[in-house]
Enzyme design. Sequence first.
Site, short mmCIF file in Angstrom:
data_model
loop_
_atom_site.label_atom_id
_atom_site.label_comp_id
_atom_site.label_asym_id
_atom_site.label_seq_id
_atom_site.Cartn_x
_atom_site.Cartn_y
_atom_site.Cartn_z
N SER A 37 -0.98 27.81 -45.10
CA SER A 37 0.10 27.52 -44.15
C SER A 37 -0.25 26.33 -43.28
CB SER A 37 0.31 28.72 -43.20
OG SER A 37 0.54 29.89 -43.93
N TYR A 92 1.54 40.14 -50.69
CA TYR A 92 2.56 40.78 -49.85
C TYR A 92 3.98 40.36 -50.21
CZ TYR A 92 2.44 36.50 -47.00
OH TYR A 92 2.49 35.20 -46.58
N GLU A 93 4.11 39.30 -51.01
CA GLU A 93 5.45 38.91 -51.49
C GLU A 93 5.88 39.78 -52.65
OE1 GLU A 93 5.92 34.38 -51.75
OE2 GLU A 93 3.76 34.66 -51.64
N ALA A 120 -4.90 30.03 -43.30
CA ALA A 120 -4.80 30.33 -41.88
C ALA A 120 -5.35 31.73 -41.69
CB ALA A 120 -3.33 30.29 -41.45
N MET A 217 -4.71 36.88 -45.34
CA MET A 217 -3.99 37.58 -46.42
C MET A 217 -4.00 36.80 -47.74
SD MET A 217 -0.67 38.60 -44.12
CE MET A 217 -0.84 39.21 -42.43
N SER A 218 -5.04 36.00 -47.95
CA SER A 218 -5.03 35.16 -49.18
C SER A 218 -6.43 34.87 -49.66
CB SER A 218 -4.30 33.84 -48.88
OG SER A 218 -5.07 33.06 -47.98
N ASN A 241 -4.97 32.05 -34.54
CA ASN A 241 -4.72 33.02 -33.45
C ASN A 241 -5.93 33.92 -33.32
OD1 ASN A 241 -3.42 33.97 -36.19
ND2 ASN A 241 -4.08 35.82 -35.12
N HIS A 253 4.37 34.61 -36.67
CA HIS A 253 4.17 33.67 -37.78
C HIS A 253 4.43 32.25 -37.29
CE1 HIS A 253 3.74 32.29 -41.86
NE2 HIS A 253 4.99 31.87 -41.95
N1 HPA Z 1 -4.27 38.41 -39.55
C1 HPA Z 1 -4.04 38.27 -40.87
N2 HPA Z 1 -3.67 37.13 -41.42
C2 HPA Z 1 -3.52 36.07 -40.62
C3 HPA Z 1 -3.74 36.14 -39.23
C4 HPA Z 1 -4.14 37.38 -38.68
O1 HPA Z 1 -4.35 37.53 -37.46
N3 HPA Z 1 -3.49 34.90 -38.73
C5 HPA Z 1 -3.15 34.10 -39.78
N4 HPA Z 1 -3.16 34.80 -40.93
#
Ligand code: HPA
Length: 287
Positions: A37, A92-93, A120, A217-218, A241, A253
């Site tokens: 991302s 997750y898609e 990310a 998540m990747s 974050n 997001h």
């Molecule tokens: N958790 C999971 N996946 C993410 C996060 C998170 O805090 N930030 C960006 N991708």
Amino acid sequence: MTDRAVETGALGTPESIARALRARSDVRPAAAIVLGSGLGVVETRVTDPMVVPFREIPGMPGTSVVGHAGRFVLGRLGGLPVLLQSGRFHAYEGHPPAVLALGVRVAAELGASVLVATNAAGGIRDDLEPGALVLIEDHVNLTGLNPLVGPVQEGETRFPDMTEAYDAELRAIVAASGARLGETLRSGVYGAVLGPSYETPAEVRMLRTLGVDVVGMSTVPEVIAARARDMRCVAVSMVTNRAAGLSVAPLSHEEVLEVGTRAGARLARVLEASLERLAGAQSMEAK
Ligand code: HPA
């Protein structure tokens, strides 16, 4: 935000998709680069790019996530021939593990021996604030998914060794390239979760106890498939974050995309400089 449903048409094979790309470009990639991302800016740095949207390739699924385009770019980055995957597939898609690993397998078919993955992620370790760039040193796969489940694919090993899944030499190259640009890359363990809901604060405490420094998540399915094909891997997380419960702000997001875009511009420079070094090292080897 309208998500397109995951298509259910017949999935192409790595061979058939590699053939389609060969018909479009003479570039024979040395490295596969998977963009997370906010990293679309990397695409603009590719020289002599041949852009091939996924929808123009028979058997290639489409991505459905905002912030993820859906195309391959063949060209040179930092002088190194590359296959860029802009728009990755996530479990997750609703994509099966074979789709998550498809781009990497296609790159391997085209001759790539290096995987550069970006993502990310949420920062768990105390020093991993938004904007931090983290070289992944190891991972914990908490998704329960693995792209190697099922019949062994042509060119892959059944039980790849994951002791050094993230190549020490490549990590040193990226760290040194970053340092020259004034970017300090941290190092940490990536925890892969299924998503798409973010973690609960209790889950983040659990992850910390497990030794996870950043959560996302990747990436892990791609690295596993790459190791099964003996590709050397390097992966960098951009912390977008603090993970859930570690800051007062709720996660969104949009925030991930916004911070990702800013950190992405910095990471793009680091990657380009790293590939330049790698191109130099490879031409030395070839001598
Ligand atoms: N958790 C999971 N996946 C993410 C996060 C998170 O805090 N930030 C960006 N991708």
